[in-house]
Design an enzyme around this catalytic site. Structure first.
Site, PDB file in Angstrom:
ATOM      1  CG  ASN A 196      -6.544  -0.704   1.145  1.00 27.86           C
ATOM      2  OD1 ASN A 196      -5.839  -0.263   0.249  1.00 27.86           O
ATOM      3  ND2 ASN A 196      -6.042  -1.223   2.252  1.00 27.86           N
ATOM      4  CB  CYS A 219      -0.947   0.004   1.194  1.00 30.19           C
ATOM      5  SG  CYS A 219      -2.109  -1.381   1.194  1.00 30.19           S
ATOM      6  CG  HIS A 228      -3.182   3.522   2.180  1.00 27.90           C
ATOM      7  ND1 HIS A 228      -3.663   3.092   0.961  1.00 27.90           N
ATOM      8  CD2 HIS A 228      -3.221   2.440   3.010  1.00 27.90           C
ATOM      9  CE1 HIS A 228      -3.973   1.814   1.049  1.00 27.90           C
ATOM     10  NE2 HIS A 228      -3.716   1.399   2.285  1.00 27.90           N
TER      11      HIS A 228
END
Length: 335
Positions: free
Chosen positions: A292, A125, A262
């Site tokens: 996500n 990520c 994020h």
């Protein structure tokens, strides 16, 4: 009589400037209600714990390079450039088309670029933040002239669709920026990246990992996560690195116009904002719309905030991410 000497100007420096941004999301949207028909969950359970309402899922046959190429084309169009103006492509991804070659080389070929270099970065990520750091170094030292930095994922291919603790959290997508090196005055008023920091700590890898791989099992594997422990590390480490990144430029956190985190979980976004006493209205949140998307989430959120007029040219923007490994990082830039 001679005049008084003029104060010295700040030493000129090279800055890596974002001159275009683009995105692509698959048209296949899966809502929480649809997921509740496949796994033991509800829309209320997911929203309450994550803030997620829906996610985009790549269709059969749709690859990471497909998403990355569409986002790259959009970024080039936004910058008013052609593919031939690019001599570096960096793709941040955890879900490459192949073990090799790099997905970046596939994007390079599809864009018709036959010069320069293309490679992938794997930091889960945090990949887009890592990609910005690497690209910034190459641009400022003359290793490239203009670059595409792309975060792209078909993360749905790593999910165990019977595990409600993970399958509800992720989606697919791609975001891209075009970057070029420009001369700055060496002050915080310059456009471009002012500071970038990346970190990792492999001791915690078993808290968030995929249980497969070419060397270990010969399979792709599925995402496994200890959610509560990841949350605790994420809030602490992200807040610390954001403060360090701002402090390196002698810029108070409250002087930053926008924060683009994020997009993992709304609770993490809220936790970091509370820890640093950031006004929540200055934190860009798109996690509800696309969940996500791993390395794609930061450029996707930034593109959305630029498109709707919140983030404007000249604004001071902090990007940050946290991912499996653990990896994390922050980038402070002026758009």
């Amino acid at each position: 009589m001679s005049s008084a000497p003029k104060p010295h100007a700040a030493n000129p420096v090279k800055r890596s400037v974002i001159c275009g941004i683009g995105h692509y999301l698959p048209d296949n949207i899966v809502t929480n209600d649809e997921l509740s028909k496949r796994v033991d969950t509800t829309d209320e359970w997911i929203r309450e714990r994550t803030g997620i309402r829906q996610r985009h899922i790549a269709r059969d046959g749709q690859t990471t390079s497909d998403l990355a190429t569409r986002a790259a084309e959009a970024a080039l169009n936004d910058a008013g450039l052609t593919a031939q103006d690019i001599d570096l492509i960096v793709v941040a991804t955890t879900t490459p088309d192949y073990t090799f070659p790099a997905t970046a080389t596939i994007v390079q070929e599809r864009l018709g670029i036959h010069h320069g270099a293309a490679f992938d970065v794997q930091a889960v990520c945090s990949g887009f933040i890592y990609g910005l750091k690497v690209t910034d170094s190459l641009l400022r030292t003359g290793g490239a002239t203009r670059a595409l930095v792309i975060g792209a994922e078909t993360f749905s291919r790593l999910l165990d669709w019977t595990d409600r603790t993970t399958c509800v959290l992720f989606g697919d997508g791609a975001g891209a920026v075009v970057m070029e090196c420009q001369d700055g005055e060496g002050s915080n008023d310059d456009r471009g990246i002012l500071n970038a920091i990346i970190r990792s700590d492999g001791r915690h890898r078993e808290m968030l990992y995929v249980d497969g791989g070419p060397s270990l099992t010969g399979t792709v594997g599925h995402v496994r996560m200890l959610g509560n422990q990841v949350f605790r590390h994420a809030v602490t480490d992200i807040a610390a690195i954001m403060k360090e990144c701002a402090d390196n430029c002698d810029i108070p956190i409250n002087d930053i116009d926008w924060f683009v985190p994020h997009q993992a979980n709304q609770r993490i976004l809220d936790g970091v904002a509370k820890r640093l006493k950031i006004d929540p209205t200055r934190v860009i949140s798109k996690v509800g719309d696309h969940a996500n998307t791993s390395a794609a989430s930061v450029p996707l959120a930034m593109q959305a905030a630029i498109a709707d007029g919140r983030i404007k040219r000249g604004d001071l923007v902090m990007l940050e991410a946290f991912g499996g490994g653990f990896t994390w990082g922050a980038t402070l830039l002026r758009l």
